[in-house]
Design an enzyme around this catalytic site. Structure first.
Site, PDB file in Angstrom:
ATOM      1  N   ASP A  93      19.644  -8.232  31.904  1.00  0.00           N
ATOM      2  CA  ASP A  93      20.358  -8.591  30.680  1.00  0.00           C
ATOM      3  C   ASP A  93      19.540  -8.048  29.518  1.00  0.00           C
ATOM      4  O   ASP A  93      18.542  -8.646  29.122  1.00  0.00           O
ATOM      5  CB  ASP A  93      20.504 -10.109  30.593  1.00  0.00           C
ATOM      6  CG  ASP A  93      21.100 -10.579  29.254  1.00  0.00           C
ATOM      7  OD1 ASP A  93      21.647  -9.736  28.525  1.00  0.00           O
ATOM      8  OD2 ASP A  93      20.995 -11.784  28.956  1.00  0.00           O
TER       9      ASP A  93
ATOM     10  N   LYS B  98      18.966  -3.237  19.621  1.00  0.00           N
ATOM     11  CA  LYS B  98      20.222  -3.075  20.364  1.00  0.00           C
ATOM     12  C   LYS B  98      21.410  -2.938  19.414  1.00  0.00           C
ATOM     13  O   LYS B  98      22.408  -2.289  19.740  1.00  0.00           O
ATOM     14  CB  LYS B  98      20.422  -4.274  21.293  1.00  0.00           C
ATOM     15  CG  LYS B  98      21.712  -4.263  22.092  1.00  0.00           C
ATOM     16  CD  LYS B  98      21.805  -5.497  22.967  1.00  0.00           C
ATOM     17  CE  LYS B  98      23.143  -5.619  23.658  1.00  0.00           C
ATOM     18  NZ  LYS B  98      23.238  -6.819  24.498  1.00  0.00           N
TER      19      LYS B  98
ATOM     20  N   GLU C 257      28.903  -8.232  29.720  1.00  0.00           N
ATOM     21  CA  GLU C 257      28.157  -9.491  29.697  1.00  0.00           C
ATOM     22  C   GLU C 257      29.013 -10.713  30.030  1.00  0.00           C
ATOM     23  O   GLU C 257      28.591 -11.572  30.821  1.00  0.00           O
ATOM     24  CB  GLU C 257      27.462  -9.652  28.340  1.00  0.00           C
ATOM     25  CG  GLU C 257      26.318  -8.671  28.165  1.00  0.00           C
ATOM     26  CD  GLU C 257      25.802  -8.552  26.745  1.00  0.00           C
ATOM     27  OE1 GLU C 257      24.844  -7.795  26.528  1.00  0.00           O
ATOM     28  OE2 GLU C 257      26.369  -9.224  25.857  1.00  0.00           O
TER      29      GLU C 257
ATOM     30  N   ASP D  27      30.964 -15.075  24.666  1.00  0.00           N
ATOM     31  CA  ASP D  27      29.559 -14.669  24.713  1.00  0.00           C
ATOM     32  C   ASP D  27      29.126 -14.339  23.288  1.00  0.00           C
ATOM     33  O   ASP D  27      29.345 -13.223  22.802  1.00  0.00           O
ATOM     34  CB  ASP D  27      29.390 -13.464  25.642  1.00  0.00           C
ATOM     35  CG  ASP D  27      27.927 -13.091  25.850  1.00  0.00           C
ATOM     36  OD1 ASP D  27      27.056 -13.796  25.309  1.00  0.00           O
ATOM     37  OD2 ASP D  27      27.654 -12.109  26.556  1.00  0.00           O
TER      38      ASP D  27
END
Length: 512
Positions: free
Chosen positions: A13, A75, A153, A174
């Protein structure tokens, strides 16, 4: 746990503010701890003055004292042209920073397991576009990690929660530090099928943190006449305090923030910041962020075939989903349609990725994952519009075709541009590829028949082909995004990453 005898596949992850890695052990995903004993690694990379590269907790520990050479939440920039500032004569791409985090995760796993990591399933936000997915793959290649699959995800969260054993419909929200994804998932009899997804790649828990930072800085400026926003070190201390306050406000109705010696007054006397933020004030200053969560939820529901009377469970993944304001929003929006609301453990996404890695290795019971494409794909026309061939939320793998024709008399070549996006105007979407078909049999305009085919596999890799149905000529191309790095650049960056890691390891052994 059982120690594998040879290389092992893992689940990763790769998060905005923290990352985790897991492995399948006797059919169950096990989180691999960091050397510090935690199950999460801060997604922080720092360049020390002596040339060492620090990652994870060591990098996070010196964020305040080395703010200008420390990078977090990179990210959010992956798949863009962003770079760091000058670091010892070099600028680093998002892929390189993320690669350092992956290198750290891989190293921790190999030290813990005692065997090499043979490959990884890496998770990405469901709403990531082609450029962001390609850049994530490049980060893994720089880190010497073979990507077995990129997994959304929310899908990983559903898999990690073992929902495939339950006949259920689930809305997975999420809401992590950097992105917001919504997936509608149907499960049962060993199948995890995504029915619709939506998201906001520019919305995450970091935005709530920033509102607290701004609130604290404004209050301090009004009270003391000092602008903390102009001090890089003070801003980092504010950010750390803001995140702690946000977490505290998930369980308490108020949070006290104290930062001693945060600045100096005009007489060089140290100043301390002391503020109390109530949950009500916090929800007031972040009300617009909360409202932005509504859009992807409603969009996903509108693009699914679920009826307005259908009921479903809600699974919250990502740290920001723990905020009471988000949970109350879901209850307001969904009402009686929400059967239950569960909060997933922080390592659930890595666990789901590890399960998928085990399935691909043949070490776990087979679960059929049926994902969808997050964005529509189509071909630009001469009028400047787009003809959608594969609508968003189409189950992948898929193959779709459309017949086009020539726009002029006697054309012997035709150029097609393939776009990704939802706008009707072609230039408002993302250009993915251009295919030029030559050798078209000349004919009056409108008579030639050219078949355009878009083929997407389970990894989201797209093949585009154009075929002259009269002459039989075909031209095809595998889509790589405009941000995709050439092979020689990836190899150069991989070599640089190896040298940085070796230097840091050598220095550590010399001083250990």
């Amino acid at each position: 746990m059982t120690r594998p005898e040879k290389g092992v596949a893992v689940g990763i992850d790769l998060g905005t503010t923290s990352s985790s890695i897991a492995v399948l052990d006797d059919g169950r995903p096990i989180a691999i701890p960091t050397p510090e004993g935690a199950v999460k690694t801060p997604s922080v990379v720092a360049f020390a003055a002596n040339g060492d590269v620090l990652t994870g907790q060591p990098a996070s520990n010196q964020t305040v004292t080395n703010a200008g050479r420390t990078f977090r939440a990179v990210k959010r920039h992956i798949g863009t042209q962003w770079t760091t500032g000058d670091i010892d004569g070099r600028k680093y791409l998002p892929q390189e920073i993320c690669a350092q985090i992956l290198i750290r995760l891989k190293h921790d796993a190999e030290q813990y397991l005692g065997v090499p990591v043979s490959g990884a399933v890496i998770t990405v936000p469901a709403f990531f576009d082609d450029a962001q997915r390609q850049a994530t793959r490049e980060a893994a290649r720089i880190a010497d990690i073979e990507v077995l699959r990129l997994l959304s995800e929310p899908t990983a969260a559903a898999l990690g929660f073992r929902l495939e054993h339950q006949e259920t419909r689930t809305l997975v929200l999420d809401l992590g530090a950097g992105t917001c994804d919504v997936s509608l998932v149907e499960t049962g009899e060993g199948v995890v099928e995504v029915r619709a997804i939506s998201g906001d790649n520019g919305l995450g828990g970091d935005d709530w943190d920033q509102r607290i930072v701004d609130w604290l800085a404004r209050r301090f400026r009004n009270a003391k006449g000092v602008d903390l926003a102009a001090d890089r070190v003070a801003v980092q201390r504010l950010r750390e305090a803001a995140e702690k306050a946000k977490i505290e406000l998930s369980v308490s109705t108020a949070a006290t923030v104290t930062i001693p010696y945060v600045a100096m007054d005009a007489y060089r006397n140290p100043l301390t910041l002391e503020e109390s933020l109530s949950r009500a004030e916090f929800e007031e200053i972040t009300a617009d962020l909360r409202d932005r969560v509504k859009a992807p939820i409603m969009s996903a529901l509108e693009h699914s075939y679920w009826a307005e009377t259908d009921k479903f469970d809600v699974l919250l993944s990502g740290s920001a989903g723990r905020m009471p304001g988000i949970q109350s929003l879901l209850r307001e929006l969904l009402g009686s349609r929400c059967l239950s609301m569960r909060v997933a453990p922080g390592e659930i996404v890595a666990a789901g990725a590890a399960l998928q890695a085990g399935i691909l290795e043949g070490k776990a019971h087979n679960v059929l994952l049926m994902d969808v494409t997050p964005h529509s794909l189509g071909v630009g026309t001469g009028a400047g519009t787009i003809t959608k061939i594969i609508p968003r939320n189409t189950t992948i793998p898929t193959r779709r075709s459309e017949i086009f024709t020539t726009a002029e008399d006697g054309q012997s070549r035709v150029r097609f541009k393939v776009y990704q996006g939802e706008h009707e105007t072609a230039e408002e979407n993302t250009l993915l590829a251009t295919v030029e078909l030559t050798g078209v049999k000349p004919a009056p305009k409108g008579e030639a028949k050219i078949e355009m085919t878009l083929d997407i596999d389970s990894n989201g890799i797209m093949q585009v082909s154009a075929k002259d149905l009269t002459a039989g000529h075909t031209q095809s191309v595998t889509v790589t995004s405009k941000s995709s790095l050439p092979e020689h650049v990836v190899e150069r960056l991989r070599g640089r990453a190896r040298r940085l890691a070796a230097r840091t390891k050598r220095r550590a052994s010399e001083t250990g």
